[in-house]
Design a protein around this motif. Sequence first.
Motif, PDB file in Angstrom:
ATOM      1  N   SER A   1       0.827  -1.199   0.000  1.00  0.00           N
ATOM      2  CA  SER A   1       0.000   0.000   0.000  1.00  0.00           C
ATOM      3  C   SER A   1       0.866   1.256   0.000  1.00  0.00           C
ATOM      4  CB  SER A   1      -0.927   0.004   1.220  1.00  0.00           C
ATOM      5  OG  SER A   1      -1.814  -1.085   1.163  1.00  0.00           O
ATOM      6  N   ALA A   2       1.945   1.220   0.785  1.00  0.00           N
ATOM      7  CA  ALA A   2       2.835   2.381   0.845  1.00  0.00           C
ATOM      8  C   ALA A   2       3.493   2.629  -0.510  1.00  0.00           C
ATOM      9  CB  ALA A   2       3.900   2.165   1.916  1.00  0.00           C
ATOM     10  N   ALA A   3       3.937   1.556  -1.169  1.00  0.00           N
ATOM     11  CA  ALA A   3       4.560   1.704  -2.478  1.00  0.00           C
ATOM     12  C   ALA A   3       3.560   2.237  -3.494  1.00  0.00           C
ATOM     13  CB  ALA A   3       5.130   0.366  -2.943  1.00  0.00           C
ATOM     14  N   ALA A   4       2.335   1.714  -3.434  1.00  0.00           N
ATOM     15  CA  ALA A   4       1.306   2.175  -4.362  1.00  0.00           C
ATOM     16  C   ALA A   4       0.953   3.638  -4.102  1.00  0.00           C
ATOM     17  CB  ALA A   4       0.063   1.301  -4.235  1.00  0.00           C
ATOM     18  N   ARG A   5       0.885   4.003  -2.837  1.00  0.00           N
ATOM     19  CA  ARG A   5       0.574   5.392  -2.473  1.00  0.00           C
ATOM     20  C   ARG A   5       1.677   6.323  -2.987  1.00  0.00           C
ATOM     21  NH1 ARG A   5      -2.576   9.621  -1.890  1.00  0.00           N
ATOM     22  NH2 ARG A   5      -2.077  10.961  -0.119  1.00  0.00           N
ATOM     23  N   ARG A   6       2.948   5.940  -2.823  1.00  0.00           N
ATOM     24  CA  ARG A   6       4.043   6.770  -3.304  1.00  0.00           C
ATOM     25  C   ARG A   6       3.970   6.924  -4.830  1.00  0.00           C
ATOM     26  NH1 ARG A   6       8.375   7.042  -0.294  1.00  0.00           N
ATOM     27  NH2 ARG A   6       8.502   4.804   0.086  1.00  0.00           N
ATOM     28  N   ALA A   7       3.710   5.830  -5.526  1.00  0.00           N
ATOM     29  CA  ALA A   7       3.633   5.884  -6.982  1.00  0.00           C
ATOM     30  C   ALA A   7       2.509   6.809  -7.440  1.00  0.00           C
ATOM     31  CB  ALA A   7       3.439   4.483  -7.552  1.00  0.00           C
ATOM     32  N   ALA A   8       1.381   6.772  -6.739  1.00  0.00           N
ATOM     33  CA  ALA A   8       0.251   7.628  -7.105  1.00  0.00           C
ATOM     34  C   ALA A   8       0.591   9.103  -6.853  1.00  0.00           C
ATOM     35  CB  ALA A   8      -0.981   7.215  -6.314  1.00  0.00           C
ATOM     36  N   LEU A   9       1.216   9.365  -5.714  1.00  0.00           N
ATOM     37  CA  LEU A   9       1.614  10.736  -5.404  1.00  0.00           C
ATOM     38  C   LEU A   9       2.644  11.249  -6.403  1.00  0.00           C
ATOM     39  CD1 LEU A   9       1.905  10.496  -1.513  1.00  0.00           C
ATOM     40  CD2 LEU A   9       0.273  11.921  -2.768  1.00  0.00           C
ATOM     41  N   LEU A  10       3.563  10.366  -6.807  1.00  0.00           N
ATOM     42  CA  LEU A  10       4.582  10.760  -7.772  1.00  0.00           C
ATOM     43  C   LEU A  10       3.934  11.181  -9.091  1.00  0.00           C
ATOM     44  CD1 LEU A  10       7.690  10.856  -8.315  1.00  0.00           C
ATOM     45  CD2 LEU A  10       7.463   8.548  -9.232  1.00  0.00           C
ATOM     46  N   GLN A  11       2.975  10.392  -9.541  1.00  0.00           N
ATOM     47  CA  GLN A  11       2.287  10.714 -10.787  1.00  0.00           C
ATOM     48  C   GLN A  11       1.535  12.042 -10.660  1.00  0.00           C
ATOM     49  OE1 GLN A  11      -0.376   7.656 -12.142  1.00  0.00           O
ATOM     50  NE2 GLN A  11      -0.862   8.698 -14.054  1.00  0.00           N
ATOM     51  N   ASP A  12       0.872  12.238  -9.533  1.00  0.00           N
ATOM     52  CA  ASP A  12       0.121  13.467  -9.299  1.00  0.00           C
ATOM     53  C   ASP A  12       1.065  14.674  -9.262  1.00  0.00           C
ATOM     54  OD1 ASP A  12      -1.992  15.165  -8.752  1.00  0.00           O
ATOM     55  OD2 ASP A  12      -1.948  14.789  -6.590  1.00  0.00           O
ATOM     56  N   GLY A  13       2.191  14.516  -8.566  1.00  0.00           N
ATOM     57  CA  GLY A  13       3.142  15.616  -8.442  1.00  0.00           C
ATOM     58  C   GLY A  13       3.738  16.025  -9.776  1.00  0.00           C
ATOM     59  N   PHE A  14       4.120  15.049 -10.584  1.00  0.00           N
ATOM     60  CA  PHE A  14       4.679  15.380 -11.900  1.00  0.00           C
ATOM     61  C   PHE A  14       3.614  15.952 -12.824  1.00  0.00           C
ATOM     62  CE2 PHE A  14       8.359  12.779 -10.646  1.00  0.00           C
ATOM     63  CZ  PHE A  14       9.377  13.625 -11.056  1.00  0.00           C
ATOM     64  N   GLY A  15       2.352  15.597 -12.567  1.00  0.00           N
ATOM     65  CA  GLY A  15       1.267  16.219 -13.321  1.00  0.00           C
ATOM     66  C   GLY A  15       1.170  17.704 -13.031  1.00  0.00           C
ATOM     67  N   HIS A  16       1.308  18.073 -11.758  1.00  0.00           N
ATOM     68  CA  HIS A  16       1.305  19.495 -11.392  1.00  0.00           C
ATOM     69  C   HIS A  16       2.491  20.223 -12.028  1.00  0.00           C
ATOM     70  CE1 HIS A  16      -2.066  19.536  -8.675  1.00  0.00           C
ATOM     71  NE2 HIS A  16      -1.574  18.563  -7.931  1.00  0.00           N
ATOM     72  N   LEU A  17       3.644  19.572 -12.053  1.00  0.00           N
ATOM     73  CA  LEU A  17       4.814  20.190 -12.692  1.00  0.00           C
ATOM     74  C   LEU A  17       4.559  20.416 -14.183  1.00  0.00           C
ATOM     75  CD1 LEU A  17       8.019  18.459 -11.229  1.00  0.00           C
ATOM     76  CD2 LEU A  17       7.438  20.889 -11.150  1.00  0.00           C
ATOM     77  N   ALA A  18       3.967  19.422 -14.827  1.00  0.00           N
ATOM     78  CA  ALA A  18       3.698  19.539 -16.254  1.00  0.00           C
ATOM     79  C   ALA A  18       2.728  20.672 -16.562  1.00  0.00           C
ATOM     80  CB  ALA A  18       3.144  18.219 -16.791  1.00  0.00           C
ATOM     81  N   HIS A  19       1.841  20.973 -15.597  1.00  0.00           N
ATOM     82  CA  HIS A  19       0.853  22.035 -15.784  1.00  0.00           C
ATOM     83  C   HIS A  19       1.335  23.377 -15.225  1.00  0.00           C
ATOM     84  CE1 HIS A  19      -1.837  18.565 -16.522  1.00  0.00           C
ATOM     85  NE2 HIS A  19      -2.482  19.426 -17.289  1.00  0.00           N
ATOM     86  N   GLY A  20       2.620  23.456 -14.886  1.00  0.00           N
ATOM     87  CA  GLY A  20       3.189  24.732 -14.474  1.00  0.00           C
ATOM     88  C   GLY A  20       2.815  25.190 -13.080  1.00  0.00           C
ATOM     89  N   ASP A  21       2.566  24.250 -12.162  1.00  0.00           N
ATOM     90  CA  ASP A  21       2.209  24.615 -10.784  1.00  0.00           C
ATOM     91  C   ASP A  21       3.225  23.997  -9.819  1.00  0.00           C
ATOM     92  OD1 ASP A  21       1.074  25.289  -8.393  1.00  0.00           O
ATOM     93  OD2 ASP A  21      -0.932  24.542  -8.851  1.00  0.00           O
ATOM     94  N   PRO A  22       4.421  24.606  -9.691  1.00  0.00           N
ATOM     95  CA  PRO A  22       5.453  24.000  -8.850  1.00  0.00           C
ATOM     96  C   PRO A  22       5.100  23.997  -7.365  1.00  0.00           C
ATOM     97  CG  PRO A  22       6.138  26.172  -9.601  1.00  0.00           C
ATOM     98  CD  PRO A  22       4.892  25.839 -10.354  1.00  0.00           C
TER      99      PRO A  22
END
Length: 456
Positions: free
Chosen positions: A10-31
Amino acid sequence: MDSKHHAAGSAAARRAALLQDGFGHLAHGDPVAAAAVLEQAAALPPVPGDDDDAACLADACAGWGEALALAGDPAGAAAAYRRAITIEESAGGRARWAWRLAHAEALAAAGDGVAEAAFRALAAERPDSAPARLGLGAVLAAAGQTAAALDEVREAAFLAPGDPAVTAVLAGVLVDAGDALAAVELVEPARRRFGDDPALLVPLGRAWAALQEPDKARAALAAALEADPADARGAAAVLAALDGGDEGLNPAYVRALFDRYADRFDADLVTKLAYTGPALLHDALLRSAGAAGRAARWERALDLGCGTGLMAVPLRPAVGMLAGVDLAPRMVDKARARRLYDMLSVGDVVEAMEAQPGSWDLLTAADVLVYLGDLHPVMAAAARALRSGGWFAATVERRGGDGFALGPARRYAHADSHIRAAAGAAGLAVRLLEPCSSRQERRQPVPGTVFVVERV
């Protein structure tokens, strides 16, 4: 699957989901949003024996570093990149080049002396890397090692011909080396090719100033401010030096700076600088009124340097007639859109006070006096503008010792003794004067002072 393995999964899956979400914000210009999410991903404990999760953790730390760098926190970025590098190297081998380069760049941006050694290691490993040679040259220039810096940046220019970032740094080093004409000859063709890039315009302005061409310098620096209202490269400081150095900030450039900044002003203050000046002033007024045994209510108030009208939000319910004045017309337009002021005008704050002597029960100045040096003229004008028993409340940046001084961010800091002396000379009694912090820089509170003085 037992509960231990399920929790790890669960922890690994949670980290992977957060990573995807975080890089999505970066891609949309919201650091800022990206940094918040990737910090959560980096904070989750590593899953023992899971190489994929370890790689995900390293990616989260590196992404967090990228977001922090973009959000203006280079020291935090350096720490995040350092952790990513450590995680990857603990698995054996050398960490990714891009991460090590970004780590060195963050160290340099944070003013950390370790940056030179980091860039030297990178340049030794890859002598043909223009970014490594450029970074080394930049930190050497910042350390005053102009000749060595010139060698490195010239090599970077050879490796990356026509790169505007390299051209900008080389131009700055040439100015430092006393060859301003060479800097102009380097930048002018690049400017024609790349347009009004602030990275090019600021060294160009410095070069023209060194060549005793102030009008050309002002034109280049004003264009730099136009292109970058946040002034990350310090164009306003060079402009101020052209117009009297530390004797004061030229009102024309303060006006221009804030006019260009108007559209982003509120968002940047709240999200990046954690600005609380209006709330601090309102609280100081309430406490001062309580201590004086009087109602926190004022018939006529003038908000000095009203900006976009942030001070009006807490003040409006306690004021009969509320007026505002600011140097920057576009800031006043933003304040007008709030529909909280009864009267708004564009102009100098001292002149606005002197225009209506004995007319005001309250004067406020949230984060305004930082653009003024000696407070004696301001206090004298306030004393003339206030009715008997009227109050003047303001925030300033705090200076230890005596007097006032212009800091590297081109904002004045004032000592408590200077505030008291200026108030006393104007016949104003200090009712409250205490430390505060109305804003942050690099996630650290900026020392400040809030005061309330009364015309007795």
